[in-house]
Design a protein around this motif. Structure first.
Motif, PDB file in Angstrom:
ATOM      1  N   THR A 187       0.849  -1.183   0.000  1.00 31.06           N
ATOM      2  CA  THR A 187       0.000   0.000   0.000  1.00 31.06           C
ATOM      3  C   THR A 187       0.881   1.227   0.000  1.00 31.06           C
ATOM      4  O   THR A 187       2.093   1.136   0.159  1.00 31.06           O
ATOM      5  CB  THR A 187      -0.928   0.042   1.232  1.00 31.06           C
ATOM      6  OG1 THR A 187      -0.110   0.005   2.402  1.00 31.06           O
ATOM      7  CG2 THR A 187      -1.870  -1.137   1.241  1.00 31.06           C
ATOM      8  N   THR A 188       0.271   2.371  -0.183  1.00 31.96           N
ATOM      9  CA  THR A 188       1.012   3.615  -0.151  1.00 31.96           C
ATOM     10  C   THR A 188       1.295   4.029   1.278  1.00 31.96           C
ATOM     11  O   THR A 188       0.892   3.351   2.219  1.00 31.96           O
ATOM     12  CB  THR A 188       0.202   4.714  -0.862  1.00 31.96           C
ATOM     13  OG1 THR A 188      -1.072   4.759  -0.253  1.00 31.96           O
ATOM     14  CG2 THR A 188       0.054   4.410  -2.327  1.00 31.96           C
ATOM     15  N   ASP A 191      -2.444   4.475   3.911  1.00 33.21           N
ATOM     16  CA  ASP A 191      -3.579   3.979   3.141  1.00 33.21           C
ATOM     17  C   ASP A 191      -4.865   4.364   3.832  1.00 33.21           C
ATOM     18  O   ASP A 191      -4.900   4.722   5.006  1.00 33.21           O
ATOM     19  CB  ASP A 191      -3.494   2.457   3.012  1.00 33.21           C
ATOM     20  CG  ASP A 191      -4.264   1.953   1.815  1.00 33.21           C
ATOM     21  OD1 ASP A 191      -4.468   2.745   0.895  1.00 33.21           O
ATOM     22  OD2 ASP A 191      -4.659   0.792   1.831  1.00 33.21           O
ATOM     23  N   CYS A 192      -5.973   4.241   3.053  1.00 31.20           N
ATOM     24  CA  CYS A 192      -7.263   4.614   3.612  1.00 31.20           C
ATOM     25  C   CYS A 192      -7.689   3.664   4.721  1.00 31.20           C
ATOM     26  O   CYS A 192      -8.577   3.988   5.504  1.00 31.20           O
ATOM     27  CB  CYS A 192      -8.329   4.645   2.507  1.00 31.20           C
ATOM     28  SG  CYS A 192      -8.511   3.079   1.663  1.00 31.20           S
ATOM     29  N   GLU A 391      -1.029  11.958  -0.413  1.00 32.74           N
ATOM     30  CA  GLU A 391      -1.512  11.007   0.596  1.00 32.74           C
ATOM     31  C   GLU A 391      -3.025  11.063   0.726  1.00 32.74           C
ATOM     32  O   GLU A 391      -3.693  10.036   0.875  1.00 32.74           O
ATOM     33  CB  GLU A 391      -0.858  11.322   1.941  1.00 32.74           C
ATOM     34  CG  GLU A 391      -1.379  10.491   3.094  1.00 32.74           C
ATOM     35  CD  GLU A 391      -0.973  11.064   4.438  1.00 32.74           C
ATOM     36  OE1 GLU A 391      -1.590  10.681   5.434  1.00 32.74           O
ATOM     37  OE2 GLU A 391      -0.054  11.899   4.485  1.00 32.74           O
ATOM     38  N   ASN A 394      -5.748   8.857  -1.080  1.00 30.89           N
ATOM     39  CA  ASN A 394      -6.084   7.499  -0.637  1.00 30.89           C
ATOM     40  C   ASN A 394      -7.212   7.476   0.388  1.00 30.89           C
ATOM     41  O   ASN A 394      -7.649   6.398   0.777  1.00 30.89           O
ATOM     42  CB  ASN A 394      -4.844   6.833  -0.023  1.00 30.89           C
ATOM     43  CG  ASN A 394      -3.741   6.636  -1.030  1.00 30.89           C
ATOM     44  OD1 ASN A 394      -3.901   5.906  -1.992  1.00 30.89           O
ATOM     45  ND2 ASN A 394      -2.619   7.297  -0.829  1.00 30.89           N
ATOM     46  N   ARG A 404     -10.615  14.812   0.081  1.00 29.99           N
ATOM     47  CA  ARG A 404     -10.001  14.065  -1.007  1.00 29.99           C
ATOM     48  C   ARG A 404     -10.224  14.760  -2.348  1.00 29.99           C
ATOM     49  O   ARG A 404      -9.307  14.862  -3.168  1.00 29.99           O
ATOM     50  CB  ARG A 404     -10.584  12.655  -1.041  1.00 29.99           C
ATOM     51  CG  ARG A 404      -9.883  11.710  -2.005  1.00 29.99           C
ATOM     52  CD  ARG A 404     -10.635  10.401  -2.116  1.00 29.99           C
ATOM     53  NE  ARG A 404      -9.906   9.410  -2.874  1.00 29.99           N
ATOM     54  CZ  ARG A 404     -10.491   8.442  -3.553  1.00 29.99           C
ATOM     55  NH1 ARG A 404     -11.814   8.314  -3.545  1.00 29.99           N
ATOM     56  NH2 ARG A 404      -9.775   7.573  -4.233  1.00 29.99           N
ATOM     57  N   GLU A 432       0.371   5.265  -7.621  1.00 28.40           N
ATOM     58  CA  GLU A 432      -0.618   4.370  -7.003  1.00 28.40           C
ATOM     59  C   GLU A 432      -1.721   5.169  -6.336  1.00 28.40           C
ATOM     60  O   GLU A 432      -2.899   4.779  -6.386  1.00 28.40           O
ATOM     61  CB  GLU A 432       0.071   3.463  -5.982  1.00 28.40           C
ATOM     62  CG  GLU A 432       0.991   2.404  -6.579  1.00 28.40           C
ATOM     63  CD  GLU A 432       2.340   2.929  -6.974  1.00 28.40           C
ATOM     64  OE1 GLU A 432       3.149   2.170  -7.527  1.00 28.40           O
ATOM     65  OE2 GLU A 432       2.610   4.138  -6.732  1.00 28.40           O
ATOM     66  N   SER A 433      -1.357   6.295  -5.713  1.00 31.01           N
ATOM     67  CA  SER A 433      -2.365   7.139  -5.063  1.00 31.01           C
ATOM     68  C   SER A 433      -3.317   7.746  -6.082  1.00 31.01           C
ATOM     69  O   SER A 433      -4.534   7.784  -5.878  1.00 31.01           O
ATOM     70  CB  SER A 433      -1.682   8.246  -4.249  1.00 31.01           C
ATOM     71  OG  SER A 433      -0.898   7.703  -3.213  1.00 31.01           O
ATOM     72  N   SER A 436      -5.732   5.307  -7.324  1.00 32.04           N
ATOM     73  CA  SER A 436      -6.828   5.004  -6.402  1.00 32.04           C
ATOM     74  C   SER A 436      -8.056   5.862  -6.657  1.00 32.04           C
ATOM     75  O   SER A 436      -9.158   5.542  -6.195  1.00 32.04           O
ATOM     76  CB  SER A 436      -6.367   5.183  -4.953  1.00 32.04           C
ATOM     77  OG  SER A 436      -6.160   6.562  -4.653  1.00 32.04           O
TER      78      SER A 436
END
Length: 838
Positions: A187-188, A191-192, A391, A394, A404, A432-433, A436
């Motif tokens: 995960t980043t 993560d959420c 960040e 996510n 977000r 990756e973020s 998402s």
């Protein structure tokens, strides 16, 4: 929804995202720059350096012209003015307090009259209470602005039952457990899952200080009580001090009573100091109320910042912070504050309310044209803030949706500048973020479980604005993809390309239903996904080669584009984007075969290419036809199977007729030439109809249009190979052009282009090929004609100036693809040998 409405949709109503200039330039240039032309890195670099330089120049020009005043300056100046009054009053009050305790109560305590003693005591107690309440009023006002739902939040939020809160917390924990089990281990950075499993905490503005009388003891109410306590204290101090100064009755002083000799002066000084302090404080409050309540300073600044109703809380919070700095430190500390830095500080807070305030501030200033440039510059040089924004992408909790979304909108603006886009892409886990943000929620046309991962959405996400985030995610990726290095990172991000390709699918009803206003977000998503795929497919170098291979290997890519071509008549821009994707993918041999072997692709391309234009050659439909012709020409290049597919459609006669249509004749000639060259002997009979094009081709060779002249000379060299000598003679008679005139035109071409030309890199090759055919066709006459015209001299010049540029059919940037089997140098040597030997 018509085409015009779609153009307006490019700027989203709520987030007002601008259309990139790239597409406008592509539409304006038409067919001038294609894969058949080499793109000079000086004129337009692969990464858009020239465009960036122009953009930077315009920015500096703008800064030289004018500087937009910051709207928060009014607040910091107001805070400074209030701080001057407050600190002056506090200084006088401190002096009065010292005077009373040291001089009066210390020196005259036993000699004071009874009324003076109690007056002094009461005034000191009142002032002490006011100073205490004053020191804490700002803190309470500060806390009262932490809730962004509105100013002075009602008591109902404080009276929510603890059972409801418990149930909500349990639900969030259970969802986080589900997500953590279904998500991959990698995960980043944050993560959420971590966000969703965090228990809800109190908002400072609604904390009940006592278990009973909860409404009365929440912080916003306490702030109001302290405010009125100060006013009453100051008013009482004015009344008591004024009364004693007016009455001037401090008791009798008997002759020889030295202990009471200075008592009257001391009391006058004290009451004057107390009166001055109270009046200054009331003046400060009056000025405060005048600016805030009468002049509506906070509302006016909110309006200048274009914050809207919810932005008033942000402005109040900024003002209280500025005022607090002026009070607690130097009076000039508040002047150093600016609202953008304030928003960046709040963004790093652990409070969701403060995070939302900060995100709202940065979003609004980044989106507002007047402040956007400076705001993005400040954010761009603050790496921790960029990391924080990435960040936040996510955070998928429903309560954090606005945070977000604001972070995504800020990044969408930030990525528009090359240097900033490199910073964003350079953050670990950034791709990756951003990935998402992409969640395809369509109910139809989904991939089977064996191919695509099935998405699971929970009940609390039913009202989540997925399409908004899809559009923002694609917009960010599209801006990042303008840089060559970022394209490679996009391709290397696991699962990102399949997500992007998934958005290129559009149901027929979405593209054809004129009343499908509900699908506007889906159409915008489709457009942005097509733009992004086209940008990735047009990447140069080894990176582009890998991307084109990966994109073409995704089984839905070509079929999705075919559906856009088939059902997108009302959206010619979408069709043009889809055609551009096919053209760029066709640079790779394997992809070329996949496209040609996908049912209906060639048919739809020909339907568009032969479609009659309704708005003239300069309309968008004309550009789409040109793009379709270029795509077909690419697909039949060095592909015998695709040539066979084209011939089965029986389009030779239409292609010959298209040579007479100015807007598409260049690409029609390219298609015919490639069909003649790569179809193979088995298709010789099907191509005999191409002979009908010969008269038109001969007439066009003398054209002043270099591009048209190039493709027609190249076509002529192939068309004449399908004729015998008698047929060739008839063609020259019918066209009214004599052989020596054609020979003279070829020699003139070589004289005119005494070195390789970037705009027409194949014209010398084609001219030599046609000259070789003419000498082979009629050795006795044509060889002598070419000798008299000086072809030998021109060929010698060609041998001295040949370049790799002339040995390729198509180009990816400055890299040549599809090398000719014979170099220009060997062709020139062959022609020279024929002139010498025959």
């Amino acid at each position: 929804m018509d085409s015009k409405m779609f153009e307006e949709e490019e700027e989203d109503r709520s987030i007002r995202l601008q259309v990139p200039e790239l597409e406008k330039l592509e539409e304006a240039r038409g067919s001038n720059d294609t894969v058949f032309d080499i793109k000079s890195s000086i004129e337009k670099g692969d990464s858009g350096e020239t465009a960036d330089a122009a953009s930077v120049s315009s920015v500096f020009a703008f800064r030289r012209k004018s500087t937009v005043p910051a709207p928060e300056k009014k607040l910091t100046l107001f805070a400074l003015q209030l701080a001057i009054l407050e600190k002056t009053a506090t200084g006088i009050g401190t002096l009065g307090f010292i005077w009373a305790t040291v001089v009066l109560l210390g020196g005259f305590a036993i000699t004071l009259d009874g009324s003076d003693f109690w007056f002094i005591t009461i005034i000191l107690l009142i002032e002490g209470a006011r100073i205490f309440s004053r020191s804490h009023e700002l803190e309470w006002q500060h806390q009262a602005t932490w809730t962004v739902a509105g100013v002075g939040i009602s008591s109902f939020r404080a009276l929510r039952s603890s059972s409801a809160s418990l149930l909500r917390n349990l639900k969030r924990i259970s969802e986080s457990i589900f997500v953590s089990r279904s998500r991959e281990v990698t995960t980043t950075s944050r993560d959420c899952v971590v966000r969703e499993s965090t228990l809800e905490t109190w908002n400072n503005s609604e904390v009940p200080l006592l278990p009973y009388a909860r409404w009365f003891f929440i912080s916003s109410t306490v702030s109001r009580l302290l405010y009125w306590l100060q006013l009453l204290s100051a008013t009482a101090c004015v009344a008591l001090s004024s009364y004693k100064l007016v009455k001037h009755d401090y008791g009798d002083v008997h002759k020889g009573d030295t202990d009471k000799r200075n008592r009257q002066s001391a009391l006058n000084i004290f009451y004057s100091l107390a009166l001055a302090e109270a009046l200054l404080f009331l003046a400060e409050k009056a000025y405060w109320e005048w600016q805030v309540s009468v002049c509506n300073l906070l509302e006016n600044v909110t309006r200048e910042c274009e914050f809207g109703v919810s932005g008033l809380v942000s402005i109040k919070r900024f003002f209280y912070d500025s005022y607090s700095k002026c009070i607690n430190g130097s009076i000039f500390d508040g002047l150093k504050m600016d609202i953008v830095s304030f928003g960046m500080d709040l963004l790093g807070s652990n409070s969701s309310d403060e995070q939302l305030i900060g995100a709202r501030i940065l979003r609004q200033f980044a989106m507002t044209e007047r402040y956007s440039e400076d705001t993005l510059e400040k954010i761009g040089i603050n790496f921790p803030v960029i990391e924080r924004l990435v960040e936040m992408l996510n955070w998928k909790d429903l309560q954090e949706e606005e945070i977000r979304r604001s972070a995504a909108e800020i990044l969408s603006k930030l990525a528009g500048k090359k240097q900033n886009s490199l910073r964003v892409a350079g953050i670990s886990g950034a791709m990756e973020s951003i990935s998402s943000l992409l969640e395809n929620t369509r109910s139809s046309g989904e991939a089977p479980d064996e191919i695509g991962e099935k998405k699971v959405f929970h009940d609390h996400n039913l009202h989540y604005d997925f399409w908004r985030f899809n559009n923002l995610g694609l917009l960010i990726l599209k801006k990042l993809a303008k840089d060559h290095d970022n394209c490679g990172k996009l391709g290397n991000t696991r699962g990102l390309l399949p997500k992007i390709i998934d958005f290129t699918h559009a149901d027929e009803i979405v593209l054809r239903d004129e009343n499908a206003d509900v699908a506007r977000s889906q159409v915008l998503t489709l457009k942005r996904s097509l733009q992004l795929v086209k940008m990735l497919a047009s990447t140069t170098g080894n990176t582009g080669k890998c991307l084109r291979r990966e994109i073409s290997e995704i089984v839905f890519t070509v079929s999705n584009v075919r559906d856009v071509l088939r059902h997108g008549e009302r959206y010619p821009k979408l069709q043009k984007l889809g055609i551009g994707i096919l053209t760029n993918l066709a640079l790779e041999t394997e992809a070329r075969e996949r496209i040609g072997g996908t049912g209906g692709v060639l048919k739809e391309l020909f339907n568009i290419f032969f479609k009659q234009e309704t708005h003239g050659d300069d309309g968008i439909e004309g550009f789409v036809r040109i793009a379709a012709g270029e795509a077909i020409a690419m697909l039949v290049l060095e592909s015998q199977s695709n040539c066979v597919h084209v011939l089965r459609h029986g389009v030779i006669e239409k292609l010959v007729e298209a040579l007479e249509v100015p807007s598409i004749r260049v690409n029609a000639a390219r298609i015919l030439r490639n069909l003649c060259l790569y179809s193979g002997d088995a298709c010789f009979h099907d191509l005999k109809f191409v002979k009908a094009a010969a008269p038109t081709v001969l007439k066009s060779i003398t054209s002043e249009d270099n591009k048209l002249q190039e493709v027609m000379v190249g076509l002529a060299a192939q068309v004449f190979r399908y004729m015998n000598s008698e047929e060739t003679s008839c063609i020259f008679i019918d066209s009214g052009i004599k052989r020596h005139e054609l020979a003279n035109s070829l020699v003139s071409i070589l004289k005119k282009h005494d070195k390789p030309a970037i705009k027409v890199p194949r014209i010398r090759r084609f001219a030599i090929e046609l000259a070789v055919w003419m000498m082979e066709d009629d050795v006795e006459n044509n060889v002598e004609v070419f000798r008299e015209l000086g072809l030998e001299i021109e060929l010698e010049k060609v041998l001295e100036t040949t370049a790799e540029l002339e040995n390729f059919d198509v180009f990816s940037g400055t890299v040549g693809l599809s090398r000719h089997s014979r170099t220009v140098h060997s062709l020139a040597e062959l022609a020279l040998k024929m002139l010498e030997d025959l």
